[in-house]
Motif scaffolding. Structure first.
Motif, PDB file in Angstrom:
ATOM      1  N   UNK A  66      10.549  48.160 -54.721  1.00 27.42           N
ATOM      2  CA  UNK A  66      11.012  47.109 -53.803  1.00 27.42           C
ATOM      3  C   UNK A  66       9.966  46.020 -53.580  1.00 27.42           C
ATOM      4  N   UNK A  67       8.703  46.310 -53.912  1.00 24.50           N
ATOM      5  CA  UNK A  67       7.664  45.268 -53.846  1.00 24.50           C
ATOM      6  C   UNK A  67       7.638  44.417 -55.116  1.00 24.50           C
ATOM      7  N   UNK A  68       8.613  44.672 -56.005  1.00 25.39           N
ATOM      8  CA  UNK A  68       8.766  43.915 -57.260  1.00 25.39           C
ATOM      9  C   UNK A  68       7.528  44.030 -58.152  1.00 25.39           C
ATOM     10  N   UNK A  69       7.012  45.263 -58.247  1.00 27.49           N
ATOM     11  CA  UNK A  69       5.805  45.495 -59.042  1.00 27.49           C
ATOM     12  C   UNK A  69       6.113  45.989 -60.454  1.00 27.49           C
ATOM     13  N   UNK A  70       7.382  46.325 -60.716  1.00 34.19           N
ATOM     14  CA  UNK A  70       7.742  46.910 -62.016  1.00 34.19           C
ATOM     15  C   UNK A  70       8.681  45.977 -62.767  1.00 34.19           C
ATOM     16  N   UNK A  71       8.317  45.668 -64.011  1.00 31.31           N
ATOM     17  CA  UNK A  71       9.166  44.837 -64.866  1.00 31.31           C
ATOM     18  C   UNK A  71       9.606  45.637 -66.080  1.00 31.31           C
ATOM     19  N   UNK A  72      10.884  45.522 -66.423  1.00 30.62           N
ATOM     20  CA  UNK A  72      11.412  46.132 -67.652  1.00 30.62           C
ATOM     21  C   UNK A  72      11.955  45.002 -68.511  1.00 30.62           C
ATOM     22  N   UNK A  73      11.399  44.855 -69.693  1.00 33.23           N
ATOM     23  CA  UNK A  73      11.762  43.766 -70.615  1.00 33.23           C
ATOM     24  C   UNK A  73      11.660  42.394 -69.944  1.00 33.23           C
ATOM     25  N   UNK A  74      10.578  42.219 -69.178  1.00 28.83           N
ATOM     26  CA  UNK A  74      10.303  40.914 -68.574  1.00 28.83           C
ATOM     27  C   UNK A  74      11.063  40.621 -67.303  1.00 28.83           C
ATOM     28  N   UNK A  75      11.942  41.536 -66.848  1.00 28.92           N
ATOM     29  CA  UNK A  75      12.709  41.306 -65.623  1.00 28.92           C
ATOM     30  C   UNK A  75      12.302  42.313 -64.555  1.00 28.92           C
ATOM     31  N   UNK A  77      12.694  44.948 -61.805  1.00 30.75           N
ATOM     32  CA  UNK A  77      13.740  45.933 -61.506  1.00 30.75           C
ATOM     33  C   UNK A  77      13.385  46.650 -60.207  1.00 30.75           C
ATOM     34  N   UNK A  78      14.283  46.550 -59.223  1.00 26.85           N
ATOM     35  CA  UNK A  78      14.022  47.163 -57.912  1.00 26.85           C
ATOM     36  C   UNK A  78      14.787  48.473 -57.736  1.00 26.85           C
ATOM     37  N   UNK A  79      15.638  48.808 -58.695  1.00 26.40           N
ATOM     38  CA  UNK A  79      16.434  50.041 -58.625  1.00 26.40           C
ATOM     39  C   UNK A  79      15.623  51.186 -59.242  1.00 26.40           C
ATOM     40  N   UNK A  80      15.316  52.223 -58.442  1.00 29.33           N
ATOM     41  CA  UNK A  80      14.508  53.344 -58.953  1.00 29.33           C
ATOM     42  C   UNK A  80      15.247  54.154 -60.013  1.00 29.33           C
ATOM     43  N   UNK A  81      16.573  54.041 -60.055  1.00 27.34           N
ATOM     44  CA  UNK A  81      17.361  54.786 -61.036  1.00 27.34           C
ATOM     45  C   UNK A  81      17.735  53.936 -62.251  1.00 27.34           C
ATOM     46  N   UNK A  82      17.108  52.769 -62.389  1.00 26.49           N
ATOM     47  CA  UNK A  82      17.424  51.900 -63.534  1.00 26.49           C
ATOM     48  C   UNK A  82      17.120  52.632 -64.844  1.00 26.49           C
ATOM     49  N   UNK A  83      18.064  52.621 -65.824  1.00 24.62           N
ATOM     50  CA  UNK A  83      17.835  53.370 -67.070  1.00 24.62           C
ATOM     51  C   UNK A  83      16.947  52.607 -68.057  1.00 24.62           C
ATOM     52  N   UNK A  84      15.804  53.179 -68.372  1.00 27.84           N
ATOM     53  CA  UNK A  84      14.895  52.603 -69.369  1.00 27.84           C
ATOM     54  C   UNK A  84      15.103  53.397 -70.660  1.00 27.84           C
ATOM     55  N   UNK A  90       7.875  48.384 -70.483  1.00 33.16           N
ATOM     56  CA  UNK A  90       7.668  48.526 -69.033  1.00 33.16           C
ATOM     57  C   UNK A  90       6.291  47.970 -68.685  1.00 33.16           C
ATOM     58  N   UNK A  91       6.259  47.009 -67.754  1.00 35.19           N
ATOM     59  CA  UNK A  91       4.987  46.364 -67.378  1.00 35.19           C
ATOM     60  C   UNK A  91       4.765  46.500 -65.878  1.00 35.19           C
ATOM     61  N   UNK A  92       3.552  46.920 -65.504  1.00 31.88           N
ATOM     62  CA  UNK A  92       3.122  46.944 -64.103  1.00 31.88           C
ATOM     63  C   UNK A  92       1.836  46.129 -64.021  1.00 31.88           C
ATOM     64  N   UNK A  93       1.962  44.874 -63.583  1.00 33.69           N
ATOM     65  CA  UNK A  93       0.830  43.936 -63.625  1.00 33.69           C
ATOM     66  C   UNK A  93      -0.297  44.330 -62.682  1.00 33.69           C
ATOM     67  N   UNK A  94       0.058  44.923 -61.528  1.00 35.34           N
ATOM     68  CA  UNK A  94      -0.964  45.306 -60.540  1.00 35.34           C
ATOM     69  C   UNK A  94      -1.950  46.319 -61.127  1.00 35.34           C
ATOM     70  N   UNK A  95      -1.418  47.278 -61.894  1.00 36.27           N
ATOM     71  CA  UNK A  95      -2.276  48.329 -62.460  1.00 36.27           C
ATOM     72  C   UNK A  95      -2.648  48.055 -63.924  1.00 36.27           C
TER      73      UNK A  95
END
Length: 265
Positions: A66-75, A77-84, A90-95
């Motif tokens: 929900x803090x918009x820290x996770x991107x899947x294919x450049x978008x 994703x705020x849904x924890x159940x999103x299917x990857x 998968x990109x996490x810029x903070x880490x």
């Protein structure tokens, strides 16, 4: 029985390649409807909580999303159940984390760490080539994308190299003898080899024979073939083992070798 789609998934019925412990609870995360089939994907929560250990529980994983820290294919994703799924980035810029989701030779999903250059593209398998209303040609890829006005050379079973930022493909890898491929379904999932022979069976399944780098030959259906490069050169970096499946004896020999090295230290 209640009406509508199922909202829950029991842990015992979850796919084995998610590698959830049997006694870890009653339920498992049910993937949301999205670009990949529910049994051919990994929900985002399992990446954040179970694989990367960035969260202890679902509520923490939800906070991260929900803090918009996770991107899947450049978008984002705020849904924890999103299917990857396969080939997704998968990109996490903070880490400073960048992963591509691939299979290992034991048919399990693996988060394969990739470079900045590799995180800018993904490979997509062409599932359908169609013509829409007003004679507009388009292709449908394995991750649910519809790409309009494609290159006429892109045919069914080929693979296209997609620029994640623009959404357009820059290169085509043909489904033909001599090209490198990864097996995406079936008993040989995760194995990488060069296409040797294509058997046509009209009205049934075409069978493709492939040979890996160590000289082992194996056969699978044409629908399970995912071309990943021209000739012997893979367009993406491969996980540990380079898609070569070891026999039980070879695995045991490797383990013994590692144990011997540890004892020496």
């Amino acid at each position: 029985m209640g009406r509508g789609p199922k909202k829950h998934l029991k842990r015992l019925h979850a796919p084995k390649h998610w590698m959830l412990s049997k006694m870890g609870g009653i339920f498992a995360p049910k993937p949301s409807s999205g670009p990949h089939k529910s049994r051919e994907c990994l929900p985002l929560i399992l990446i954040i909580r179970n694989r990367l250990k960035y969260a202890l529980n679902k509520s923490e994983a939800n906070m991260i999303c929900m803090q918009k820290l996770v991107k899947v294919d450049g978008k984002v994703r705020t849904d924890v159940n999103f299917p990857v799924g396969l080939m997704d980035v998968v990109i996490m810029e903070k880490s400073m984390d960048q992963f591509r989701l691939l299979y290992d030779t034991k048919r399990r999903f693996q988060l394969h760490r990739i470079s900045d250059a590799e995180a800018k593209f993904k490979l997509c398998r062409v599932q359908q080539v169609k013509i829409a209303k007003k004679k507009i040609p388009f292709i449908v890829t394995h991750d649910g994308r519809s790409i309009r006005y494609p290159d006429p050379l892109a045919k069914k079973n080929d693979t296209v190299k997609l620029d994640i930022e623009t959404g357009k493909f820059t290169e085509i890898f043909k489904y033909q003898i001599g090209n490198l491929c990864m097996i995406s379904k079936g008993h040989n999932t995760g194995r990488v080899g060069v296409i040797q022979h294509i058997e046509k069976h009209p009205g049934s399944f075409d069978i493709v024979t492939t040979k890996d780098a160590s000289g082992n030959e194996f056969a699978t259906r044409s629908s399970n073939i995912f071309v990943i490069g021209n000739g012997n050169k893979a367009e993406i970096s491969l996980p540990k083992g380079n898609g070569i499946k070891l026999t039980i004896l070879e695995e045991k020999a490797l383990k013994d070798k590692k144990l011997a090295k540890k004892k020496k230290k």
